[in-house]
Design a protein around this motif. Sequence first.
Motif, PDB file in Angstrom:
ATOM      1  N   ILE A  93       0.838  -1.201   0.000  1.00 62.68           N
ATOM      2  CA  ILE A  93       0.000   0.000   0.000  1.00 62.68           C
ATOM      3  C   ILE A  93       0.876   1.255   0.000  1.00 62.68           C
ATOM      4  N   ILE A  94       1.972   1.209   0.774  1.00 59.19           N
ATOM      5  CA  ILE A  94       2.917   2.337   0.808  1.00 59.19           C
ATOM      6  C   ILE A  94       3.591   2.507  -0.555  1.00 59.19           C
ATOM      7  N   LEU A  95       4.021   1.377  -1.152  1.00 57.45           N
ATOM      8  CA  LEU A  95       4.646   1.437  -2.482  1.00 57.45           C
ATOM      9  C   LEU A  95       3.697   2.060  -3.507  1.00 57.45           C
ATOM     10  N   GLU A  96       2.421   1.693  -3.418  1.00 55.00           N
ATOM     11  CA  GLU A  96       1.445   2.188  -4.389  1.00 55.00           C
ATOM     12  C   GLU A  96       1.160   3.681  -4.225  1.00 55.00           C
ATOM     13  N   TYR A  97       1.462   4.212  -3.039  1.00 50.75           N
ATOM     14  CA  TYR A  97       1.340   5.658  -2.836  1.00 50.75           C
ATOM     15  C   TYR A  97       2.303   6.393  -3.774  1.00 50.75           C
ATOM     16  N   PHE A  98       3.462   5.779  -4.006  1.00 51.36           N
ATOM     17  CA  PHE A  98       4.478   6.387  -4.871  1.00 51.36           C
ATOM     18  C   PHE A  98       4.338   5.950  -6.328  1.00 51.36           C
ATOM     19  N   SER A  99       3.894   4.698  -6.548  1.00 53.02           N
ATOM     20  CA  SER A  99       3.811   4.183  -7.919  1.00 53.02           C
ATOM     21  C   SER A  99       2.454   4.449  -8.567  1.00 53.02           C
ATOM     22  N   LYS A 100       1.513   4.954  -7.772  1.00 52.72           N
ATOM     23  CA  LYS A 100       0.144   5.245  -8.254  1.00 52.72           C
ATOM     24  C   LYS A 100      -0.575   3.994  -8.758  1.00 52.72           C
ATOM     25  N   GLY A 101      -0.186   2.829  -8.254  1.00 48.73           N
ATOM     26  CA  GLY A 101      -0.888   1.590  -8.611  1.00 48.73           C
ATOM     27  C   GLY A 101      -0.446   0.976  -9.924  1.00 48.73           C
ATOM     28  N   ALA A 102       0.759   1.332 -10.391  1.00 51.05           N
ATOM     29  CA  ALA A 102       1.236   0.795 -11.677  1.00 51.05           C
ATOM     30  C   ALA A 102       1.433  -0.718 -11.627  1.00 51.05           C
ATOM     31  N   GLU A 103       1.652  -1.290 -10.419  1.00 46.20           N
ATOM     32  CA  GLU A 103       1.877  -2.731 -10.284  1.00 46.20           C
ATOM     33  C   GLU A 103       0.671  -3.544 -10.713  1.00 46.20           C
ATOM     34  N   HIS A 104      -0.498  -2.941 -10.684  1.00 46.26           N
ATOM     35  CA  HIS A 104      -1.682  -3.681 -11.143  1.00 46.26           C
ATOM     36  C   HIS A 104      -2.383  -2.973 -12.294  1.00 46.26           C
ATOM     37  N   GLY A 105      -1.578  -2.236 -13.096  1.00 50.67           N
ATOM     38  CA  GLY A 105      -2.104  -1.640 -14.322  1.00 50.67           C
ATOM     39  C   GLY A 105      -2.971  -0.425 -14.108  1.00 50.67           C
ATOM     40  N   HIS A 106      -2.865   0.205 -12.947  1.00 51.67           N
ATOM     41  CA  HIS A 106      -3.735   1.341 -12.622  1.00 51.67           C
ATOM     42  C   HIS A 106      -2.995   2.649 -12.874  1.00 51.67           C
ATOM     43  N   VAL A 107      -2.696   2.924 -14.117  1.00 53.54           N
ATOM     44  CA  VAL A 107      -2.041   4.185 -14.468  1.00 53.54           C
ATOM     45  C   VAL A 107      -2.940   4.966 -15.418  1.00 53.54           C
ATOM     46  N   HIS A 108      -3.090   6.245 -15.093  1.00 54.00           N
ATOM     47  CA  HIS A 108      -3.949   7.102 -15.907  1.00 54.00           C
ATOM     48  C   HIS A 108      -3.248   8.432 -16.166  1.00 54.00           C
ATOM     49  N   GLY A 109      -3.852   9.203 -17.024  1.00 58.23           N
ATOM     50  CA  GLY A 109      -3.321  10.542 -17.285  1.00 58.23           C
ATOM     51  C   GLY A 109      -2.569  10.604 -18.594  1.00 58.23           C
ATOM     52  N   HIS A 110      -2.612  11.740 -19.204  1.00 57.49           N
ATOM     53  CA  HIS A 110      -1.935  11.925 -20.496  1.00 57.49           C
ATOM     54  C   HIS A 110      -1.048  13.159 -20.488  1.00 57.49           C
ATOM     55  N   ASP A 111      -0.644  13.584 -19.271  1.00 56.07           N
ATOM     56  CA  ASP A 111       0.257  14.728 -19.171  1.00 56.07           C
ATOM     57  C   ASP A 111       1.611  14.362 -19.753  1.00 56.07           C
ATOM     58  N   LYS A 112       2.206  15.319 -20.444  1.00 57.86           N
ATOM     59  CA  LYS A 112       3.501  15.074 -21.073  1.00 57.86           C
ATOM     60  C   LYS A 112       4.591  14.917 -20.022  1.00 57.86           C
ATOM     61  N   MET A 113       5.472  13.921 -20.230  1.00 57.23           N
ATOM     62  CA  MET A 113       6.593  13.686 -19.317  1.00 57.23           C
ATOM     63  C   MET A 113       7.886  14.084 -19.997  1.00 57.23           C
ATOM     64  N   ASP A 114       8.685  14.858 -19.289  1.00 53.28           N
ATOM     65  CA  ASP A 114       9.987  15.255 -19.829  1.00 53.28           C
ATOM     66  C   ASP A 114      11.103  14.339 -19.325  1.00 53.28           C
ATOM     67  N   THR A 115      10.908  13.780 -18.140  1.00 47.72           N
ATOM     68  CA  THR A 115      11.905  12.878 -17.567  1.00 47.72           C
ATOM     69  C   THR A 115      11.215  11.629 -17.007  1.00 47.72           C
ATOM     70  N   ILE A 116      12.028  10.618 -16.720  1.00 50.13           N
ATOM     71  CA  ILE A 116      11.507   9.388 -16.107  1.00 50.13           C
ATOM     72  C   ILE A 116      10.878   9.728 -14.758  1.00 50.13           C
ATOM     73  N   PRO A 117       9.672   9.226 -14.482  1.00 48.09           N
ATOM     74  CA  PRO A 117       9.074   9.432 -13.148  1.00 48.09           C
ATOM     75  C   PRO A 117       9.799   8.554 -12.128  1.00 48.09           C
ATOM     76  N   TRP A 118      10.780   9.118 -11.436  1.00 43.77           N
ATOM     77  CA  TRP A 118      11.705   8.333 -10.624  1.00 43.77           C
ATOM     78  C   TRP A 118      11.032   7.626  -9.452  1.00 43.77           C
ATOM     79  N   LEU A 119      10.035   8.260  -8.836  1.00 43.57           N
ATOM     80  CA  LEU A 119       9.332   7.592  -7.733  1.00 43.57           C
ATOM     81  C   LEU A 119       8.640   6.325  -8.221  1.00 43.57           C
ATOM     82  N   LEU A 120       7.991   6.438  -9.381  1.00 40.41           N
ATOM     83  CA  LEU A 120       7.349   5.282 -10.006  1.00 40.41           C
ATOM     84  C   LEU A 120       8.393   4.220 -10.343  1.00 40.41           C
ATOM     85  N   PHE A 121       9.524   4.661 -10.879  1.00 42.46           N
ATOM     86  CA  PHE A 121      10.607   3.761 -11.280  1.00 42.46           C
ATOM     87  C   PHE A 121      11.132   2.959 -10.082  1.00 42.46           C
TER      88      PHE A 121
END
Length: 244
Positions: A93-121
């Motif tokens: 649950i703590i990890l998902e606070y930083f990864s926004k739920g990417a571990e179970h395919g829960h990623v949303h949003g279409h904002d442009k990224m200029d760099t790697i999202p390091w917390l997610l990484f």
Amino acid sequence: MNYSIYIYPLLSVVLGYLIAFFLQPKNKKNLKLLLAFSGAFLLSLTVMHLLPEVYAAEALLHEGHNHATHDHSHNHGTNTIGLFIMIGIVFQIILEYFSKGAEHGHVHGHDKMDTIPWLLFFSLCLHGLLEGMPISQHNELAYGIAIHHFPIAIILTLFFMNAELNKKAILFFMLIFAFMTPLGTYVSSNLGFLTQYYTQISGVVIGILFHISSTIIFESSEGHKFNLAKLIAIILGIALAVFV
């Protein structure tokens, strides 16, 4: 040495990346069905293989300790596995606070990224590393992690592409993520101090897998509705794990 336990989790991420990069699948329903199948398969593997074996290993450990000390009183030591499972759930649950739920395919949003999202990484890499640790003792788990990571890799790659992240950055992210689970498997079987705490580490990983797989099953359909296709995917995932 069984090299397949290293190869399958690695190839599943690479294959997911390649499919997303070159084919760019648009059908989200199919991805959600694949997620539901992978979640059910992983949960079934955890419940039927990993969980009972970890409890059995802990019981043998305490039985041996009691014989060595001539203490045959009732021992509550196996309850510690339950504690570590709960630690794993909270940790995820703590990890998902930083990864926004990417571990179970829960990623949303279409904002442009200029760099790697390091917390997610870092969150995803730590998650992948921990998932790989029990595989050295439970080889069948390699199939579960591979099937779990395949749709996640597709969804993550598509997410980064939609966010217009640099192609080299996407490749770097996905390759490092692909190698984390095999790395976890390798270090858990080759570093002595980790093998001493194998049952505790496995308890934490069981908690992580419980949380992720159950979240996948309940989130992979809009409004948490169990439609027929999803129900069939879940039943197939559970049934397949029985024969592994």
